[in-house]
Design a protein around this motif. Structure first.
Motif, PDB file in Angstrom:
ATOM      1  N   SER A  67      24.937 -20.136 -25.715  1.00  0.00           N
ATOM      2  CA  SER A  67      24.351 -21.427 -25.379  1.00  0.00           C
ATOM      3  C   SER A  67      24.205 -22.264 -26.631  1.00  0.00           C
ATOM      4  O   SER A  67      24.321 -21.785 -27.745  1.00  0.00           O
ATOM      5  CB  SER A  67      23.001 -21.222 -24.733  1.00  0.00           C
ATOM      6  OG  SER A  67      22.158 -20.643 -25.666  1.00  0.00           O
TER       7      SER A  67
ATOM      8  N   PHE B 196      33.955 -20.149 -34.083  1.00  0.00           N
ATOM      9  CA  PHE B 196      34.717 -20.757 -32.984  1.00  0.00           C
ATOM     10  C   PHE B 196      33.763 -21.676 -32.221  1.00  0.00           C
ATOM     11  O   PHE B 196      32.647 -21.918 -32.656  1.00  0.00           O
ATOM     12  CB  PHE B 196      35.367 -19.675 -32.083  1.00  0.00           C
ATOM     13  CG  PHE B 196      34.407 -18.873 -31.255  1.00  0.00           C
ATOM     14  CD1 PHE B 196      33.705 -17.809 -31.781  1.00  0.00           C
ATOM     15  CD2 PHE B 196      34.200 -19.187 -29.903  1.00  0.00           C
ATOM     16  CE1 PHE B 196      32.815 -17.070 -31.011  1.00  0.00           C
ATOM     17  CE2 PHE B 196      33.322 -18.461 -29.112  1.00  0.00           C
ATOM     18  CZ  PHE B 196      32.626 -17.400 -29.679  1.00  0.00           C
ATOM     19  N   GLY B 197      34.236 -22.206 -31.094  1.00  0.00           N
ATOM     20  CA  GLY B 197      33.408 -23.143 -30.328  1.00  0.00           C
ATOM     21  C   GLY B 197      33.239 -24.456 -31.068  1.00  0.00           C
ATOM     22  O   GLY B 197      34.077 -24.842 -31.900  1.00  0.00           O
ATOM     23  N   SER B 198      32.118 -25.128 -30.833  1.00  0.00           N
ATOM     24  CA  SER B 198      31.985 -26.499 -31.329  1.00  0.00           C
ATOM     25  C   SER B 198      31.863 -26.590 -32.854  1.00  0.00           C
ATOM     26  O   SER B 198      31.980 -27.677 -33.411  1.00  0.00           O
ATOM     27  CB  SER B 198      30.818 -27.207 -30.647  1.00  0.00           C
ATOM     28  OG  SER B 198      29.654 -26.478 -30.835  1.00  0.00           O
TER      29      SER B 198
ATOM     30  N   ASN C 130      35.902 -26.861 -33.100  1.00  0.00           N
ATOM     31  CA  ASN C 130      36.843 -27.467 -32.144  1.00  0.00           C
ATOM     32  C   ASN C 130      36.925 -28.992 -32.256  1.00  0.00           C
ATOM     33  O   ASN C 130      37.672 -29.642 -31.536  1.00  0.00           O
ATOM     34  CB  ASN C 130      36.551 -27.028 -30.698  1.00  0.00           C
ATOM     35  CG  ASN C 130      35.207 -27.528 -30.181  1.00  0.00           C
ATOM     36  OD1 ASN C 130      34.605 -28.437 -30.743  1.00  0.00           O
ATOM     37  ND2 ASN C 130      34.736 -26.926 -29.101  1.00  0.00           N
TER      38      ASN C 130
ATOM     39  N   CYS D 255      24.463 -28.051 -33.710  1.00  0.00           N
ATOM     40  CA  CYS D 255      24.962 -27.165 -32.645  1.00  0.00           C
ATOM     41  C   CYS D 255      24.965 -25.716 -33.138  1.00  0.00           C
ATOM     42  O   CYS D 255      24.884 -25.456 -34.333  1.00  0.00           O
ATOM     43  CB  CYS D 255      26.354 -27.597 -32.176  1.00  0.00           C
ATOM     44  SG  CYS D 255      27.683 -27.358 -33.364  1.00  0.00           S
TER      45      CYS D 255
ATOM     46  N   ALA E 177      38.118 -16.871 -25.997  1.00  0.00           N
ATOM     47  CA  ALA E 177      37.256 -17.991 -26.427  1.00  0.00           C
ATOM     48  C   ALA E 177      37.847 -18.650 -27.675  1.00  0.00           C
ATOM     49  O   ALA E 177      37.766 -19.863 -27.855  1.00  0.00           O
ATOM     50  CB  ALA E 177      35.845 -17.506 -26.692  1.00  0.00           C
TER      51      ALA E 177
ATOM     52  N   THR F 246      39.011 -22.516 -28.007  1.00  0.00           N
ATOM     53  CA  THR F 246      38.622 -23.358 -29.148  1.00  0.00           C
ATOM     54  C   THR F 246      39.840 -24.054 -29.729  1.00  0.00           C
ATOM     55  O   THR F 246      39.826 -25.248 -30.000  1.00  0.00           O
ATOM     56  CB  THR F 246      37.944 -22.478 -30.226  1.00  0.00           C
ATOM     57  OG1 THR F 246      36.832 -21.835 -29.641  1.00  0.00           O
ATOM     58  CG2 THR F 246      37.500 -23.302 -31.423  1.00  0.00           C
TER      59      THR F 246
ATOM     60  N   ASN G 200      28.373 -27.592 -22.122  1.00  0.00           N
ATOM     61  CA  ASN G 200      29.185 -28.526 -22.906  1.00  0.00           C
ATOM     62  C   ASN G 200      30.671 -28.195 -22.766  1.00  0.00           C
ATOM     63  O   ASN G 200      31.506 -29.085 -22.771  1.00  0.00           O
ATOM     64  CB  ASN G 200      28.779 -28.459 -24.382  1.00  0.00           C
ATOM     65  CG  ASN G 200      27.693 -29.462 -24.691  1.00  0.00           C
ATOM     66  OD1 ASN G 200      27.565 -30.477 -24.012  1.00  0.00           O
ATOM     67  ND2 ASN G 200      26.901 -29.178 -25.704  1.00  0.00           N
TER      68      ASN G 200
ATOM     69  N   GLU H 225      41.966 -17.676 -18.199  1.00  0.00           N
ATOM     70  CA  GLU H 225      41.707 -16.620 -17.195  1.00  0.00           C
ATOM     71  C   GLU H 225      41.613 -17.351 -15.860  1.00  0.00           C
ATOM     72  O   GLU H 225      40.536 -17.649 -15.364  1.00  0.00           O
ATOM     73  CB  GLU H 225      40.415 -15.884 -17.540  1.00  0.00           C
ATOM     74  CG  GLU H 225      40.534 -15.102 -18.850  1.00  0.00           C
ATOM     75  CD  GLU H 225      39.180 -14.734 -19.458  1.00  0.00           C
ATOM     76  OE1 GLU H 225      38.420 -15.658 -19.824  1.00  0.00           O
ATOM     77  OE2 GLU H 225      38.888 -13.540 -19.557  1.00  0.00           O
TER      78      GLU H 225
ATOM     79  N   VAL I 154      34.847 -21.686 -14.779  1.00  0.00           N
ATOM     80  CA  VAL I 154      33.985 -21.817 -15.970  1.00  0.00           C
ATOM     81  C   VAL I 154      32.612 -22.422 -15.627  1.00  0.00           C
ATOM     82  O   VAL I 154      31.677 -22.316 -16.414  1.00  0.00           O
ATOM     83  CB  VAL I 154      34.620 -22.634 -17.128  1.00  0.00           C
ATOM     84  CG1 VAL I 154      35.888 -22.006 -17.633  1.00  0.00           C
ATOM     85  CG2 VAL I 154      34.853 -24.074 -16.756  1.00  0.00           C
TER      86      VAL I 154
HETATM   87  P1  GTP Z   1      27.844 -26.183 -27.880  1.00  0.00           P
HETATM   88  O1  GTP Z   1      27.500 -24.883 -28.492  1.00  0.00           O
HETATM   89  O2  GTP Z   1      27.076 -26.457 -26.634  1.00  0.00           O
HETATM   90  O3  GTP Z   1      27.819 -27.317 -28.831  1.00  0.00           O
HETATM   91  O4  GTP Z   1      29.373 -26.137 -27.382  1.00  0.00           O
HETATM   92  P2  GTP Z   1      30.413 -24.935 -27.496  1.00  0.00           P
HETATM   93  O5  GTP Z   1      31.762 -25.514 -27.155  1.00  0.00           O
HETATM   94  O6  GTP Z   1      30.301 -24.236 -28.803  1.00  0.00           O
HETATM   95  O7  GTP Z   1      29.963 -24.010 -26.326  1.00  0.00           O
HETATM   96  P3  GTP Z   1      29.390 -22.534 -26.328  1.00  0.00           P
HETATM   97  O8  GTP Z   1      28.627 -22.244 -27.567  1.00  0.00           O
HETATM   98  O9  GTP Z   1      28.709 -22.371 -25.024  1.00  0.00           O
HETATM   99  O10 GTP Z   1      30.706 -21.653 -26.278  1.00  0.00           O
HETATM  100  C1  GTP Z   1      31.508 -21.426 -27.407  1.00  0.00           C
HETATM  101  C2  GTP Z   1      32.955 -21.391 -27.025  1.00  0.00           C
HETATM  102  O11 GTP Z   1      33.174 -20.305 -26.117  1.00  0.00           O
HETATM  103  C3  GTP Z   1      33.478 -22.624 -26.277  1.00  0.00           C
HETATM  104  O12 GTP Z   1      33.872 -23.678 -27.117  1.00  0.00           O
HETATM  105  C4  GTP Z   1      34.646 -22.048 -25.551  1.00  0.00           C
HETATM  106  O13 GTP Z   1      35.736 -21.934 -26.427  1.00  0.00           O
HETATM  107  C5  GTP Z   1      34.152 -20.673 -25.169  1.00  0.00           C
HETATM  108  N1  GTP Z   1      33.531 -20.694 -23.851  1.00  0.00           N
HETATM  109  C6  GTP Z   1      32.269 -20.980 -23.530  1.00  0.00           C
HETATM  110  N2  GTP Z   1      32.056 -20.876 -22.214  1.00  0.00           N
HETATM  111  C7  GTP Z   1      33.215 -20.499 -21.700  1.00  0.00           C
HETATM  112  C8  GTP Z   1      33.654 -20.194 -20.388  1.00  0.00           C
HETATM  113  O14 GTP Z   1      32.916 -20.253 -19.409  1.00  0.00           O
HETATM  114  N3  GTP Z   1      34.945 -19.818 -20.281  1.00  0.00           N
HETATM  115  C9  GTP Z   1      35.783 -19.762 -21.348  1.00  0.00           C
HETATM  116  N4  GTP Z   1      37.048 -19.413 -21.171  1.00  0.00           N
HETATM  117  N5  GTP Z   1      35.411 -20.001 -22.574  1.00  0.00           N
HETATM  118  C10 GTP Z   1      34.158 -20.381 -22.756  1.00  0.00           C
END
Ligand code: GTP
Ligand code: MG
Length: 592
Positions: free
Chosen positions: A2, A250-252, A255, A262, A351, A355, A395, A499, A504
């Motif tokens: 999260s 990885f993630g935000s 990306n 964040c 994941a 990203t 997000n 997947e 999602v």
């Molecule tokens: P924030 O943390 O809210 O700023 O955005 P974030 O994009 O980093 O989201 P989060 O921390 O929830 O998730 C990190 C990364 O995991 C995302 O950018 C995606 O690449 C991946 N991810 C998150 N949720 C899902 C999902 O339900 N399915 C898939 N395939 N990947 C996900």
């Protein structure tokens, strides 16, 4: 995974591009390459690594800088892989030092320079003042660590784990106490929403408001470096067991859609351990390895042990929680010196691919990032998304919704994932647990259609699009760029890009989706009204009168649905009228 606590804590960063020890020789070589290249390279996000080259040895300058320039000029935009490799390498030459606020910057740098050239440094504030110091050479870090002392003299005993997180001690009697800080620190977390609304209200067009929002919220160069440094510090702990592992953000964080504050999603990569997949022939040796029942069990045991080390030995790591039974097992903790909320996962390659895909889409056209930032910020302002896990839209889901909308424009602004897969070369091939995750990574291979819609138009059309989207029947699918029949009854169905049998947004319930749709209706309507959709005069002490995007970010008591029951009785237009009334009243109050 999260989002993090929403940037309430004031972390301050002071970006002092540390041109501390540039030799004149290196500078003259730079001139020989021509002003244009230099100007170009300074404009790039990668500015600092280029400066690092200038500061490092003459030999380094000629090879490293030229290759950096060539790769960028040829490819336009770096692949995420290239960016990660560069940033990781910088992070390994860096240390994080807790300083006193009275630290004398000049003396501090002089002291550290004994260990070698400093290519970059900056200060920030997060529960005290910290400095990130990047040396030109790795040996300088080893030299600095050799000279550091083990803390003593406290009633508590210290775990003798040496890391690159250090404290500066000042035993000099003259300038140690009560000196005003010479360190120029500036706020680094997002500005409060009220300030953002004021800033946006001063802009003359909605397009400017949107770009201004993205500029105010995006991760800075320094924040990005700090994220890689925290991964690198964590890697040092994991390396006690797996010396060849890497930890990648990885993630935000990477990306392109990350907002200051964040969370930091980290991926412990043990697949990079060499020898693991070597094809053997003839006589050969292989490691004896303990076996577990499944890959998931291996991931859980690795994270359990590393999580324990982080908890017991990791300086600055607090509140460690091992969440090993989640669909994607993780270790969650706060890294106090950086202020980051961290999620450490392992074996989470899909994941990482998501990203990469988001990074690619965000780099294709500046409107993608701008619109994603705006929609994410709008959603957060109205509680459509939240840092707490629950039935909210995440997000990630929201970003996929924006991408889908951009694929549906005529002509499309971004291509479908299937098209990106068709453009992939042999090196892009990727199959993870039976899922085809192949798509092109070279920006140059992607040809875009010539859509010239403005951001204002796109934002308004985004709200219109989702205000009327047939969520009850259709699924959002960025692979095809077309809505598909919903395969299951979940209120919101967004096909997982890789997947493909997964949704999602499975977590989203009907009332959260209703809230989103209703806010889209109201926001679309507000943008069309001359009272809220065009710049307004006013101002004075109470600040400029909110208009356009600023109005859409106002946390209104009227916007959205208080309860579904109430909504049925009260038509949307009534609520919108009420919202306008409340805005007028607010402005009259300000003026009076
Ligand atoms: P924030 O943390 O809210 O700023 O955005 P974030 O994009 O980093 O989201 P989060 O921390 O929830 O998730 C990190 C990364 O995991 C995302 O950018 C995606 O690449 C991946 N991810 C998150 N949720 C899902 C999902 O339900 N399915 C898939 N395939 N990947 C996900
Ligand atoms: Mg995240």
């Amino acid at each position: 995974l999260s989002a993090a606590v929403d940037g309430t804590e004031r972390m301050r960063l002071c970006a002092s591009f540390g041109a501390t020890m540039a030799s004149s020789f290196a500078v003259s070589r730079l001139h020989m390459r021509g002003k244009t290249s230099f100007a170009k390279c300074l404009q790039r996000a990668d500015t600092t690594s280029t400066i690092s080259c200038v500061l490092s040895s003459e030999k380094n300058l000629s090879c490293w800088m030229v290759s950096s320039l060539l790769s960028d000029e040829k490819n336009g935009q770096k692949s995420l892989h290239t960016l990660q490799v560069e940033r990781q390498e910088q992070a390994e030459r860096s240390v994080l030092i807790s300083c006193q606020s009275s630290t004398n910057e000049k003396k501090f740098l002089k002291y550290l320079s004994k260990h070698g050239e400093i290519s970059k440094y900056f200060f920030y504030e997060s529960y005290g003042v910290y400095a990130v110091v990047e040396f030109a050479k790795q040996e300088s870090v080893s030299s600095l660590l050799e000279g550091a002392a083990i803390p003593g003299g406290s009633h508590e005993s210290a775990v003798p784990f040496k890391s690159r997180l250090l404290s500066l001690r000042n035993f000099s009697p003259v300038d140690s106490q009560n000196q005003p800080s010479g360190l120029q620190c500036q706020p680094q977390t997002t500005i409060p929403i009220s300030e953002l609304i004021k800033r946006l209200s001063r802009e003359k067009s909605i397009d400017k408001q949107i770009t201004s929002l993205a500029e105010a919220y995006q991760l800075t160069e320094e924040n990005s470096r700090l994220r890689f440094l925290v991964c690198s510090l964590l890697k040092d702990i994991a390396a006690a067991y797996f010396p060849e592992c890497t930890i990648k953000p990885f993630g935000s964080s990477v990306n392109g859609f990350g907002k200051l504050g964040c969370d930091l999603d980290m991926f412990l990569d043990v697949d990079s351990i060499s020898g693991r997949n070597v094809k053997l022939s003839g006589l050969s040796l292989e490691y004896q390895m303990k076996r577990a029942n499944s890959e998931r069990a291996v991931t859980q045991s690795i994270l359990s042990v590393i999580g324990e080390c982080v908890d017991q030995f990791g300086p600055g790591c607090v509140g460690v929680q091992k969440i090993l039974n989640a669909r994607c097992p993780l270790v969650r903790f706060a890294h106090q010196p950086s202020g980051f909320q961290c999620d450490l996962t392992a074996n989470n390659r899909v994941a990482m691919k998501s990203t990469e895909l988001l990074y690619l889409y965000g780099g294709l056209d500046p409107r993608v990032r701008n619109l994603v930032f705006t929609v994410r910020c709008w959603a957060r302002a109205h509680g459509v998304t939240s840092s707490i896990p629950g039935a909210w839209i995440t997000n990630f889901s929201l970003t996929v919704m924006v991408l889908f909308f951009l694929q549906k424009r005529s002509p499309p602004i971004i291509p479908t994932l299937d098209h990106l897969r068709d453009l992939a070369g042999p090196a892009d091939k990727s199959v993870i647990e039976g899922n085809d995750c192949t798509f092109v990574s070279n920006f140059n291979k992607i040809r875009l259609e010539s859509n010239t819609e403005t951001l204002e138009k796109l934002l308004s059309e985004f709200f219109e699009f989702y205000a009327t989207f047939p969520f009850s029947r259709m699924s959002i699918n960025i692979r095809k760029g077309k809505e598909q029949n919903k395969p299951e009854v979940a209120p919101l169905h967004i096909q997982n890009p890789f997947e493909t049998s997964l949704n999602v947004s499975k977590n989203v319930n009907a009332s959260q989706l209703d809230r989103f749709v209703s806010l889209c209706q109201e926001s679309s309507w507000l943008l069309q009204q001359s009272e809220t959709g065009t710049p307004r005069g006013g101002g004075g002490d109470g600040g400029p009168t909110p208009w356009g995007l600023a109005t859409l970010l106002l946390p209104s008591q009227v916007a959205g649905i208080k309860s579904r029951k109430k909504r049925r009785r009260e038509p949307a237009s009534e609520r919108i009228k009420g919202l306008l009334e409340s805005l007028k009243n607010k402005n009259q109050l300000k003026k009076s």
